[in-house]
Design an enzyme around this catalytic site. Structure first.
Site, PDB file in Angstrom:
ATOM      1  N   CYS A  52       6.451  -1.987  -4.297  1.00 26.88           N
ATOM      2  CA  CYS A  52       6.786  -0.903  -5.227  1.00 26.88           C
ATOM      3  C   CYS A  52       8.203  -0.408  -4.970  1.00 26.88           C
ATOM      4  O   CYS A  52       8.857   0.120  -5.852  1.00 26.88           O
ATOM      5  CB  CYS A  52       5.794   0.237  -5.075  1.00 26.88           C
TER       6      CYS A  52
ATOM      7  N   GLU B 111       0.453   7.269  -5.741  1.00 25.35           N
ATOM      8  CA  GLU B 111       1.613   6.439  -5.371  1.00 25.35           C
ATOM      9  C   GLU B 111       1.676   5.329  -6.404  1.00 25.35           C
ATOM     10  O   GLU B 111       0.890   4.388  -6.354  1.00 25.35           O
ATOM     11  CB  GLU B 111       1.429   5.849  -3.966  1.00 25.35           C
TER      12      GLU B 111
HETATM   13  P1  NAD Z   1      -3.353  -1.826 -10.228  1.00 24.67           P
HETATM   14  O1  NAD Z   1      -2.999  -0.487 -10.744  1.00 24.67           O
HETATM   15  O2  NAD Z   1      -3.708  -2.888 -11.194  1.00 24.67           O
HETATM   16  O3  NAD Z   1      -4.553  -1.720  -9.205  1.00 24.67           O
HETATM   17  C1  NAD Z   1      -4.540  -0.839  -8.122  1.00 24.67           C
HETATM   18  C2  NAD Z   1      -5.960  -0.548  -7.717  1.00 24.67           C
HETATM   19  O4  NAD Z   1      -6.622   0.135  -8.784  1.00 24.67           O
HETATM   20  C3  NAD Z   1      -6.804  -1.775  -7.422  1.00 24.67           C
HETATM   21  O5  NAD Z   1      -7.705  -1.463  -6.381  1.00 24.67           O
HETATM   22  C4  NAD Z   1      -7.555  -1.985  -8.720  1.00 24.67           C
HETATM   23  O6  NAD Z   1      -8.780  -2.671  -8.538  1.00 24.67           O
HETATM   24  C5  NAD Z   1      -7.807  -0.558  -9.137  1.00 24.67           C
HETATM   25  N1  NAD Z   1      -8.030  -0.376 -10.567  1.00 24.67           N
HETATM   26  C6  NAD Z   1      -7.611  -1.140 -11.592  1.00 24.67           C
HETATM   27  N2  NAD Z   1      -8.033  -0.621 -12.758  1.00 24.67           N
HETATM   28  C7  NAD Z   1      -8.717   0.498 -12.465  1.00 24.67           C
HETATM   29  C8  NAD Z   1      -9.381   1.485 -13.239  1.00 24.67           C
HETATM   30  N3  NAD Z   1      -9.417   1.430 -14.568  1.00 24.67           N
HETATM   31  N4  NAD Z   1      -9.983   2.511 -12.595  1.00 24.67           N
HETATM   32  C9  NAD Z   1      -9.940   2.588 -11.262  1.00 24.67           C
HETATM   33  N5  NAD Z   1      -9.329   1.702 -10.469  1.00 24.67           N
HETATM   34  C10 NAD Z   1      -8.716   0.659 -11.064  1.00 24.67           C
HETATM   35  O7  NAD Z   1      -2.117  -2.271  -9.303  1.00 24.67           O
HETATM   36  P2  NAD Z   1      -1.945  -3.620  -8.494  1.00 24.67           P
HETATM   37  O8  NAD Z   1      -1.555  -4.672  -9.482  1.00 24.67           O
HETATM   38  O9  NAD Z   1      -3.078  -3.873  -7.577  1.00 24.67           O
HETATM   39  O10 NAD Z   1      -0.701  -3.240  -7.566  1.00 24.67           O
HETATM   40  C11 NAD Z   1       0.596  -3.277  -8.000  1.00 24.67           C
HETATM   41  C12 NAD Z   1       1.064  -1.893  -8.426  1.00 24.67           C
HETATM   42  O11 NAD Z   1       0.932  -0.981  -7.344  1.00 24.67           O
HETATM   43  C13 NAD Z   1       2.538  -1.879  -8.761  1.00 24.67           C
HETATM   44  O12 NAD Z   1       2.756  -1.103  -9.916  1.00 24.67           O
HETATM   45  C14 NAD Z   1       3.170  -1.206  -7.553  1.00 24.67           C
HETATM   46  O13 NAD Z   1       4.405  -0.588  -7.813  1.00 24.67           O
HETATM   47  C15 NAD Z   1       2.134  -0.230  -7.167  1.00 24.67           C
HETATM   48  N6  NAD Z   1       2.326   0.166  -5.767  1.00 24.67           N
HETATM   49  C16 NAD Z   1       2.796   1.418  -5.516  1.00 24.67           C
HETATM   50  C17 NAD Z   1       3.011   1.814  -4.206  1.00 24.67           C
HETATM   51  C18 NAD Z   1       3.536   3.181  -3.906  1.00 24.67           C
HETATM   52  O14 NAD Z   1       3.390   3.606  -2.763  1.00 24.67           O
HETATM   53  N7  NAD Z   1       4.100   3.912  -4.833  1.00 24.67           N
HETATM   54  C19 NAD Z   1       2.732   0.946  -3.153  1.00 24.67           C
HETATM   55  C20 NAD Z   1       2.254  -0.338  -3.449  1.00 24.67           C
HETATM   56  C21 NAD Z   1       2.049  -0.701  -4.771  1.00 24.67           C
END
Ligand code: NAD
Length: 479
Positions: free
Chosen positions: A284, A250
């Site tokens: 999102c 997602e």
């Molecule tokens: P992010 O991608 O920075 O982080 C998401 C998660 O991944 C966190 O738990 C983070 O610690 C982890 N993470 C970061 N780097 C990683 C790596 N290299 N390996 C493994 N895990 C890692 O996103 P964010 O800033 O926390 O959230 C915002 C983003 O999430 C936005 O792009 C938003 O659109 C998206 N989002 C999507 C949905 C959906 O259902 N499509 C819902 C909510 C948020």
């Protein structure tokens, strides 16, 4: 307030193996709320072992029993809504009403999947020659790693935990570094509801990327369910390839919101306000780019501007405020930079455009005269900033709406027949017609293009955690 700040592994709360901790910050004033345990590599691998050991027992637990545990968790969350919401407000900064909304939405995934647990269907077919039987069982996929973002710290966790547990999978939850307290609370609710040791584990690895990779490298891990940015999602898809792990993704969005000439502006303004401002724009699904038809543009903008002006902003714990803080000063500054760039690109700043001196607040902001293709229309804003592009040809609006690598969400306001026809032409996993919010536990949530793979919620959500097993029988029924 009693906050849980440790890891949860094999049914036990414990600090990280080397005692390190990281600060959890209240974005409303920059104060430290808690020092949360950092998971080492050993902690992460212990969590994988615990989940792997618990997997056969949990898969063999009666679906009704799994469902009843989820239902009990739903009941606890219902009784404790205010505590649940307060933890979210404190570590995420969101407005009180948004936190209550999320608490309600989040717990519904436990109720929905408590009901789905007992409806996992198999399949039975006859071979074309009529001499063999084809039986298809649906079995839990196995140990599932669940990674969640900070913007909906509760709902993104329950939307994964609910179907995984209902399907009979054991889990390792890895929340975002900004919001581990909500995740710890949800995990403890499941413990109190009767989830056996090892079935739900919680880790907060530091450093994140390499330790997540170490978990994915373990052959016991069979599923990754990730919600977060497209950038990190791509990286994780590469990591999943190494051990051929099934991945549900997602990812980010860049939702267009189209106001057609025939739109009822009362409905459009009210819906657009929700689509843009729910969760302070940190969603999102948030409307990222408004395309408003020339014939209604000025009236829509004037009314939307007045509606923005009426939203009280400030700390989420003051329940009168409708707009809270962003999750961090870094996020606030990202939003501010996008606004500055849009103005430099010719947009007019009609309202807002100011960052707070204390805390991670940013004004409700309205930009008009935005150029389609400028950075603010191609980047996820993730804040309370509305960017309006004017159009005079509906085909051109559809073309601009689809001119993105993302495809999560779209919004169309207009006379229903025309709006539905435009909705069908949008490249998005979900489209709202004359509505500002689509999220519903009974609906399949997810995106197309680079917004993701797979669906969460609905009857589709549980299938992400199940695998078909074909059992070949002879005609007389012997396997
Ligand atoms: P992010 O991608 O920075 O982080 C998401 C998660 O991944 C966190 O738990 C983070 O610690 C982890 N993470 C970061 N780097 C990683 C790596 N290299 N390996 C493994 N895990 C890692 O996103 P964010 O800033 O926390 O959230 C915002 C983003 O999430 C936005 O792009 C938003 O659109 C998206 N989002 C999507 C949905 C959906 O259902 N499509 C819902 C909510 C948020």
């Amino acid at each position: 307030m009693n906050l849980l700040t440790d890891l949860f592994i094999d049914g036990r709360w414990r600090p990280g193996a080397d005692g390190r901790r990281f600060d959890v910050i209240d974005p409303a004033d920059g104060s430290t709320i808690a020092a949360f345990a950092a998971a080492t590599e050993q902690d992460c691998l212990d969590a994988v072992d615990a989940a792997a050991n618990a997997q056969p027992g949990w898969a063999a637990t009666a679906p009704r029993e799994r469902g009843e545990i989820l239902r009990a968790a739903y009941e606890i969350l219902t009784a404790e809504t205010e505590t649940f919401a307060e933890i979210m407000v404190r570590e995420n900064g969101k407005a009180w009403a948004d936190a209550i909304g999320e608490a309600t939405y989040a717990k519904e995934f436990f109720r929905w999947f408590s009901e789905e647990a007992v409806r996992i269907a198999g399949d039975y077919r006859l071979s074309p020659a009529g001499d063999k039987r084809i039986v298809v069982d649906r079995a839990p996929i196995g140990v599932s790693l669940l990674i969640t973002p900070w913007n909906f710290p509760a709902a993104m966790a329950t939307r994964k935990l609910g179907p995984a547990l209902a399907a009979g999978c054991t889990t390792i939850l890895k929340p975002a570094r900004e919001t581990p307290l909500t995740a710890a609370y949800v995990v403890d609710v499941l413990r109190r509801a009767g989830v056996p040791a090892g079935v739900v584990n919680l880790v907060t690895p530091v450093p994140t990327g390499p330790l997540v990779k170490r978990m994915l490298d373990r052959p016991e891990v069979r599923k990754l369910s990730f919600t977060g940015s497209t950038e990190v999602g791509r990286e994780l898809l590469h990591a999943c390839a190494d051990t051929v792990v099934s991945a549900s993704m997602e990812l980010g969005g860049n939702a267009p919101l189209i106001v057609l000439p025939g739109a009822d502006l009362d409905v459009a303004v009210e819906g657009a306000l929700l689509a843009k401002m729910r969760n302070g724009g940190s969603a999102c699904t948030a409307a990222n780019r408004f395309y408003v038809h020339d014939s209604v543009h000025d009236e829509f903008v004037a009314r939307f501007d007045a509606a923005l002006a009426a939203i009280p902003a400030g700390p989420g714990l003051d329940r009168a405020n409708g707009l809270g803080a962003l999750v961090s000063v870094a996020e606030r500054d990202k939003v501010a930079a996008l606004v500055t760039a849009a103005v430099a690109d010719g947009a007019t700043l009609r309202r807002g455009g100011r960052a707070s001196e204390v805390g991670a607040f940013y004004d409700a902001t309205l930009l008009t005269g935005v150029r389609h293709g400028s950075a603010i229309t191609t980047t996820e804003i993730f804040g309370p900033v509305t960017a309006v592009v004017r159009f005079d040809d509906v085909d051109e609006a559809v073309r601009m709406a689809n001119d993105t690598i993302y495809g999560l969400m779209g919004y169309v306001f207009g006379e229903e027949r025309e709006a539905v026809s435009v909705a069908r032409r949008l490249e998005a996993g979900m489209v709202a017609v004359n509505r500002g919010v689509v999220s519903d536990p009974a609906a399949p949530f997810g995106g197309v293009k680079q917004s993701g793979l797979g669906r969460e919620g609905g009857s589709e959500g549980i299938t992400e955690f199940l695998e078909e097993k074909y059992i070949a029988l002879t005609a007389d029924g012997q396997r």
